[in-house]
Scaffold this active site. Structure first.
Site, PDB file in Angstrom:
ATOM      1  N   ALA A  67      -7.586   0.416  -7.094  1.00  0.00           N
ATOM      2  CA  ALA A  67      -8.472   0.349  -5.935  1.00  0.00           C
ATOM      3  C   ALA A  67      -7.631   0.637  -4.696  1.00  0.00           C
ATOM      4  O   ALA A  67      -6.407   0.441  -4.702  1.00  0.00           O
ATOM      5  CB  ALA A  67      -9.097  -1.036  -5.853  1.00  0.00           C
ATOM      6  N   GLU A 133      -2.135  -6.103 -10.067  1.00  0.00           N
ATOM      7  CA  GLU A 133      -2.769  -6.829  -8.961  1.00  0.00           C
ATOM      8  C   GLU A 133      -2.030  -8.128  -8.627  1.00  0.00           C
ATOM      9  O   GLU A 133      -2.012  -8.574  -7.485  1.00  0.00           O
ATOM     10  CB  GLU A 133      -4.238  -7.157  -9.301  1.00  0.00           C
ATOM     11  CG  GLU A 133      -5.145  -5.941  -9.362  1.00  0.00           C
ATOM     12  CD  GLU A 133      -5.257  -5.313 -10.744  1.00  0.00           C
ATOM     13  OE1 GLU A 133      -4.363  -5.535 -11.588  1.00  0.00           O
ATOM     14  OE2 GLU A 133      -6.237  -4.577 -10.962  1.00  0.00           O
TER      15      GLU A 133
HETATM   16  N1  CAA Z   1      -4.155   2.167  -2.756  1.00  0.00           N
HETATM   17  C1  CAA Z   1      -3.901   2.892  -1.659  1.00  0.00           C
HETATM   18  N2  CAA Z   1      -2.906   3.798  -1.579  1.00  0.00           N
HETATM   19  C2  CAA Z   1      -2.131   3.955  -2.670  1.00  0.00           C
HETATM   20  C3  CAA Z   1      -2.335   3.219  -3.851  1.00  0.00           C
HETATM   21  C4  CAA Z   1      -3.412   2.285  -3.881  1.00  0.00           C
HETATM   22  N3  CAA Z   1      -3.728   1.573  -4.978  1.00  0.00           N
HETATM   23  N4  CAA Z   1      -1.400   3.588  -4.746  1.00  0.00           N
HETATM   24  C5  CAA Z   1      -0.646   4.522  -4.151  1.00  0.00           C
HETATM   25  N5  CAA Z   1      -1.079   4.751  -2.901  1.00  0.00           N
HETATM   26  C6  CAA Z   1      -0.537   5.676  -1.912  1.00  0.00           C
HETATM   27  C7  CAA Z   1       0.765   5.166  -1.305  1.00  0.00           C
HETATM   28  O1  CAA Z   1       0.501   4.225  -0.298  1.00  0.00           O
HETATM   29  C8  CAA Z   1       1.379   6.444  -0.815  1.00  0.00           C
HETATM   30  O2  CAA Z   1       0.732   6.811   0.387  1.00  0.00           O
HETATM   31  P1  CAA Z   1       1.637   7.251   1.687  1.00  0.00           P
HETATM   32  O3  CAA Z   1       2.339   8.508   1.230  1.00  0.00           O
HETATM   33  O4  CAA Z   1       0.600   7.488   2.743  1.00  0.00           O
HETATM   34  O5  CAA Z   1       2.577   6.135   1.938  1.00  0.00           O
HETATM   35  C9  CAA Z   1       0.961   7.459  -1.882  1.00  0.00           C
HETATM   36  O6  CAA Z   1      -0.168   6.891  -2.552  1.00  0.00           O
HETATM   37  C10 CAA Z   1       2.049   7.723  -2.921  1.00  0.00           C
HETATM   38  O7  CAA Z   1       2.459   6.471  -3.445  1.00  0.00           O
HETATM   39  P2  CAA Z   1       3.996   5.982  -3.475  1.00  0.00           P
HETATM   40  O8  CAA Z   1       4.752   6.590  -2.353  1.00  0.00           O
HETATM   41  O9  CAA Z   1       3.988   4.490  -3.555  1.00  0.00           O
HETATM   42  O10 CAA Z   1       4.471   6.648  -4.847  1.00  0.00           O
HETATM   43  P3  CAA Z   1       5.587   6.118  -5.856  1.00  0.00           P
HETATM   44  O11 CAA Z   1       5.764   7.193  -6.864  1.00  0.00           O
HETATM   45  O12 CAA Z   1       6.783   5.638  -5.105  1.00  0.00           O
HETATM   46  O13 CAA Z   1       4.930   4.827  -6.554  1.00  0.00           O
HETATM   47  C11 CAA Z   1       3.183   3.596  -7.666  1.00  0.00           C
HETATM   48  C12 CAA Z   1       3.816   4.981  -7.368  1.00  0.00           C
HETATM   49  C13 CAA Z   1       4.129   2.768  -8.513  1.00  0.00           C
HETATM   50  C14 CAA Z   1       1.893   3.877  -8.427  1.00  0.00           C
HETATM   51  C15 CAA Z   1       2.879   2.859  -6.339  1.00  0.00           C
HETATM   52  O14 CAA Z   1       2.192   3.736  -5.474  1.00  0.00           O
HETATM   53  C16 CAA Z   1       2.066   1.618  -6.503  1.00  0.00           C
HETATM   54  O15 CAA Z   1       2.575   0.594  -6.906  1.00  0.00           O
HETATM   55  N6  CAA Z   1       0.745   1.686  -6.151  1.00  0.00           N
HETATM   56  C17 CAA Z   1      -0.127   0.540  -6.159  1.00  0.00           C
HETATM   57  C18 CAA Z   1      -0.564   0.169  -7.567  1.00  0.00           C
HETATM   58  C19 CAA Z   1      -1.420  -1.074  -7.524  1.00  0.00           C
HETATM   59  O16 CAA Z   1      -1.008  -2.128  -7.116  1.00  0.00           O
HETATM   60  N7  CAA Z   1      -2.697  -0.934  -7.977  1.00  0.00           N
HETATM   61  C20 CAA Z   1      -3.636  -2.011  -7.995  1.00  0.00           C
HETATM   62  C21 CAA Z   1      -4.548  -1.943  -6.791  1.00  0.00           C
HETATM   63  S1  CAA Z   1      -5.599  -3.349  -6.630  1.00  0.00           S
HETATM   64  C22 CAA Z   1      -6.893  -3.071  -7.719  1.00  0.00           C
HETATM   65  O17 CAA Z   1      -6.964  -2.060  -8.392  1.00  0.00           O
HETATM   66  C23 CAA Z   1      -7.949  -4.177  -7.788  1.00  0.00           C
HETATM   67  C24 CAA Z   1      -8.978  -4.004  -8.878  1.00  0.00           C
HETATM   68  O18 CAA Z   1      -8.880  -4.583  -9.957  1.00  0.00           O
HETATM   69  C25 CAA Z   1     -10.179  -3.176  -8.653  1.00  0.00           C
END
Ligand code: CAA
Length: 259
Positions: A67, A133
């Site tokens: 999300a 999460e």
């Molecule tokens: N929401 C919003 N933006 C996100 C995102 C997310 N879930 N995941 C990645 N992005 C964005 C980053 O913020 C980044 O944007 P900017 O370039 O503007 O900074 C872009 O995507 C690229 O991401 P990274 O620079 O972080 O890429 P990376 O290769 O270094 O890392 C990753 C990749 C490990 C997937 C990391 O992006 C990450 O940990 N993302 C979040 C994953 C997460 O926590 N997901 C759960 C969300 S909560 C949820 O889903 C609730 C539910 O049950 C419905």
């Protein structure tokens, strides 16, 4: 209105449509607009007689990284309640046609949950599944604690949900979360191939069989068996049953019409 955050590809194989999540810079994070467009596209394909199976993919780097954290970070509990983001998921859950997830790269949080909402998962060798999460101070909200546990069992589900550890495609296959692993350059092609194999079947039988398998998750064995039997009998009211059995006896391929 044309969708902006997804791309719909019609007839990528006979009776197969493909929906691609298309927010690559944000790793296909599932914001409200994207989920709304996905719901509308699926409803449209559900009503289209030329579509019998659907492939859902992201791109090579990410199926979806969850999300959209940036969109929801400032919300209060009451905002979350009013936004009611999961009503979209409830609609997607009701799609009767088979949906195959083509997963490469990250399938995290809501991304993992969306893949699990599909009926089968074809993964590339680079696929990573996780429910991170907990690292954000929350927990899965779109079915992660339930569907993941049913798919992989308590031990691995607890570990993934409580530590946020990502699992590899190999671990996911071993745990029963996914159907197969394919080379990264073939992940979409292989998912479409599987969808085409499914789409060659009677669309009525597909829908009723999908419904019956899903029934196993929220009914007792006895209730599930009664449900299965009703759908089985019901299919004998279809032209496709006559055609399927006749084609078998005549040693030819059936020509299913979905009637
Ligand atoms: N929401 C919003 N933006 C996100 C995102 C997310 N879930 N995941 C990645 N992005 C964005 C980053 O913020 C980044 O944007 P900017 O370039 O503007 O900074 C872009 O995507 C690229 O991401 P990274 O620079 O972080 O890429 P990376 O290769 O270094 O890392 C990753 C990749 C490990 C997937 C990391 O992006 C990450 O940990 N993302 C979040 C994953 C997460 O926590 N997901 C759960 C969300 S909560 C949820 O889903 C609730 C539910 O049950 C419905």
């Amino acid at each position: 209105m044309q969708p902006e955050l997804i791309i719909i590809h019609q007839q990528v194989a006979p009776y197969v449509a493909h929906i691609q999540l298309n927010r690559p810079k944000d790793l296909n994070a599932l914001n409200l607009q994207l989920m709304g467009e996905l719901r509308d596209a699926l409803k449209q394909l559900e009503a289209d007689n030329q579509v019998r199976a659907i492939v859902l993919s992201g791109d090579e780097r990410a199926f979806a990284a969850g999300a959209d954290i940036k969109q929801m970070m400032g919300n209060s509990a009451i905002d979350m309640y009013n936004i009611d983001q999961f009503s979209t998921w409830d609609t997607i859950k009701k799609i009767k046609k088979p949906i195959i997830a083509a997963v490469s790269g990250f399938a995290l949080g809501g991304g993992c949950e969306l893949a699990m909402l599909c009926d089968m998962i074809v993964a590339s060798e680079t696929a990573r599944f996780g429910q991170p999460e907990i690292k954000l101070g929350v927990m899965p909200g779109a079915g992660g604690t339930q569907r993941l546990t049913r798919a992989v069992g308590k031990a691995l589900a607890m570990e993934m949900v409580l530590t946020g550890r990502f699992i590899t495609a190999q671990e996911a296959l071993h745990a029963g979360l996914i159907n197969r692993i394919v080379p990264v350059e073939l992940f979409l092609q292989e998912a479409i191939k599987l969808a085409a194999e499914v789409a060659a079947m009677s669309p009525l039988a597909l829908k009723m069989a999908k419904e019956a398998v899903l029934k196993a998750f929220d009914s007792s064995l006895e209730e599930g068996l009664v449900f299965e039997r009703k759908n089985f009998y019901l299919l004998f009211a279809s032209d496709d049953q006559k055609e399927g059995m006749k084609a078998f006896v005549e040693k030819r391929q059936p020509d299913f019409k979905g009637k």
